[in-house]
Design a protein around this motif. Structure first.
Motif: not given
Length: 244
Positions: A190-199, A209-216
């Motif tokens: 919930q508080n993770l930087y750039k989660v679900d945002i193209p980064t 390269f571009m990626g989207i954080i989906k999980d840890v």
């Protein structure tokens, strides 16, 4: 809690590790130094801190039953404990940057280094080394760092802040001891930087390269959705955020 105050030391993590090796220390024994000459961060980086202005300390955490396969939950718990305290001080735009840096906006305000003692696939104890920028006003421009005083416009008591953080670490470790892993992970994501945002990410060869954080994962590796919509797992040695 037992707090050992030092004027100067090379590394509070190294000092506490040696102390524990010689004699078992009580849980949450904390070593805090006014100055660190060889402070360490993630991936062998150095943690630079102006003497007498910030918190540089290490806390011993004795664990009862944490498996190495759930090692990431220590990182979740400790970063959330500090995140909460900074929220109480009204530090704005807080996020946790994978795996456990604390950012305000896109500037680092806190770094964490966790070192574990392992036996038979279990983490027996951990030493959490924490560097929190508190009353330091100037930083090297290359560091992209900030501190509490930038927002509060006044100095904060280091002793009171240390007490608050260690107490909150105790609270969050209870999530682990009670095996409330799902709740702990949900708070972290919930508080993770750039989660679900193209980064933008950078690999070991410097390729962007571009990626989207989906999980840890439970082991702390990160799951990215790539541009072809496939999911791929990376660890901290393989990639880093290209910015921030």
């Amino acid at each position: 809690m037992k707090i050992i105050k030092l004027s100067a030391i090379d590394s509070t993590n190294s000092f506490l590790k040696e102390l524990e090796r010689k004699n078992d220390q009580e849980n949450y024994t904390t070593v805090v130094a006014n100055a660190q000459t060889k402070g360490r961060g993630q991936m062998h980086t150095k943690w630079a801190s102006e003497p007498y202005k910030n918190l540089t300390f290490s806390t011993l955490i004795n664990l009862k039953k944490l498996k190495t396969s759930h090692s990431a939950y220590l990182s979740f718990a400790i970063s959330l404990a500090i995140f909460d305290i900074l929220q109480e001080y009204d530090i704005p735009n807080l996020k946790i940057k994978w795996p456990n840096d604390i950012l305000s906006g896109n500037q680092k305000i806190c770094g964490i280094l966790i070192e574990n003692t392992i036996s038979k696939h279990r983490i027996i104890n951990s030493i959490a080394g924490i560097g929190l920028n508190v009353n330091q006003e100037r930083f090297d421009n290359n560091l992209h760092a900030t501190s509490m005083i930038h927002f509060l416009k006044k100095e904060t008591s280091l002793d009171a802040l240390l007490q608050d953080i260690v107490k909150n670490i105790k609270c969050y470790i209870q999530y682990i001891e009670l095996e409330k892993f799902a709740a702990l992970k949900a708070l972290y994501l919930q508080n993770l930087y750039k989660v679900d945002i193209p980064t933008a990410f950078k690999d070991l060869n410097g390729h962007i390269f571009m990626g989207i954080i989906k999980d840890v994962t439970d082991q702390g590796t990160i799951i990215l959705e790539l541009e072809d919509e496939s999911l791929k797992e990376f660890d901290l040695k393989e990639i880093s955020l290209a910015r921030a």
